[in-house]
Design a protein around this motif. Sequence first.
Motif, short mmCIF file in Angstrom:
data_model
loop_
_atom_site.label_atom_id
_atom_site.label_comp_id
_atom_site.label_asym_id
_atom_site.label_seq_id
_atom_site.Cartn_x
_atom_site.Cartn_y
_atom_site.Cartn_z
N HIS A 363 0.82 -1.21 0.00
CA HIS A 363 0.00 0.00 0.00
C HIS A 363 0.86 1.26 0.00
O HIS A 363 0.58 2.21 -0.75
N GLU A 364 1.90 1.29 0.84
CA GLU A 364 2.75 2.47 0.92
C GLU A 364 3.43 2.73 -0.42
O GLU A 364 3.52 3.87 -0.88
N TYR A 365 3.89 1.65 -1.06
CA TYR A 365 4.54 1.79 -2.37
C TYR A 365 3.56 2.34 -3.39
O TYR A 365 3.89 3.26 -4.16
N GLN A 366 2.34 1.81 -3.40
CA GLN A 366 1.34 2.26 -4.36
C GLN A 366 0.99 3.73 -4.14
O GLN A 366 0.71 4.46 -5.09
N GLN A 367 1.03 4.17 -2.90
CA GLN A 367 0.79 5.58 -2.61
C GLN A 367 1.88 6.46 -3.21
O GLN A 367 1.61 7.51 -3.79
N GLN A 368 3.15 6.02 -3.08
CA GLN A 368 4.26 6.77 -3.66
C GLN A 368 4.11 6.86 -5.17
O GLN A 368 4.31 7.92 -5.76
#
Length: 495
Positions: A363-368
């Motif tokens: 999720h954090e990667y997709q946000q970036q």
Amino acid sequence: MELKQHYDIAIVGYGPTGVTLANLLVKQGLNVLVLEREPQILQLPRAIRFDAECMRVFQTIGVAEKLQKELVPGPGMKFVDAEGNLLITWERPTQKGIHQWSSAYRIHQPDLEATLREHVERHPLLTLKLRHEVYKIDEQPEQCTLFFENLANGTLHQATAKFVVGCDGARSLIRRLIGTTFEDLNLHSRWLVVDFIVKNNSNDLGDYSIQFCDPQRPMSYIKGTGQRLRWEIMVMPEDDVQKLTQTETIWQLLSAYIQPENAEIERAAVYTFHALLAKQWYKDRLIIAGDAAHQTPPFMGQGMAAGIRDAANLAWKLKQMVSDDQHSDLIESYHSERISHVKEFIEGAVSFGKIIQNYCGDHEYQQQVSQLKNFITPTPKLGKGFIQQTEEINGQIAPQFILAQQQLSDDVAGYHFCLFVLPEFQSEIEELELHELEHFTIIYANCPEIMQWLRENHTHAILIRPDRYIFGKASSQQSIEQLIKATHLYDVITH
């Protein structure tokens, strides 16, 4: 030692930053010494991108027309995952924009350096000493004494200069003499960089650069000029670095994209990419620029461009400093203006690097990825320095305009301060006798684009610095005369 010669400025290092600075300094009539330890230009590809703002600097120097024969506009960059799904698109329009140049250009660095060197080496104010290495600098209140060795025969020499600028790269002697430390911006990784000369179009993936965000093996594809092609391959923990640069290993790693019968390897080397920013760029009469002051990962193609911007910011200030040592705040402004500007680009490159190198899909990667999905090239303002701080427009890069007879406004302005002003204020300009100021150009807004620019910014005059950044504007609260006085660089004309 021979009798020492005196110069206005000594430049240590003759790469892209040093040669750009030398060009801009002699253009202003300064007497310049350049010391470079290498005997000639390194004939290997290194930087392969620069942007429209750099092209305006080269236009100011007078080499843009020649460079155009060597350049190819680059359309931008795409990021894809291991399955080829598009993650991020970074468009860089090839048509001419507000700078009157394309957003980005592909270049073979040795060709760029050769063009810049050829132009400056004709100038009588330049003294160039190749294969000479500086080993000591003594600082005095009014000047510096440089001690250097002729590496060809071992003889020792001296020279003096009012200021010394270290454009001497990541291992800079001048930076060590300043005594600064680095701010670490948290990206250090090893990559194998392989440059190819291709024989045909079989392995052409197009004009866009492609970042392959594959957790098994992050890689980058970058098209160069002519038949040149670059692949960058991240070094993984299990790799044997000694074997990585071997021809057989390279072809194996890239077997899905390029084959031996279609290209030859020009060079292969493992580099450690760093994100570092020197905390102090000057001390007394010692100054640093380019890689000596900052190191950026290549993921935004801004490493060389940052050094070109340093040179453009610094050169006109050095002219003022040589003419009047009272303006020491100008060197402080070089540091404060450039350090925040370049930091934004380094942080952008770090963000891209983390996406390329650390693909995980959580999720954090997709946000970036989502935050950068349709990335637009940033246009940072200068940090606080030699600009008026009262208006949002001040400190931004100014557009370039096409004037009558298809003249470009930078060509008309020269490497001077330039006042863009509405025609109805011509009588005020004449009363102030601004036409008599040295190194000052006035351009009346006789074309719709300039009128629109002034009116959009609610002003009747905008003052541009020699590096094309906006110093300030005149409005109902501030007259043109007050705007000129605020520079403190010219004698105020009184009546």
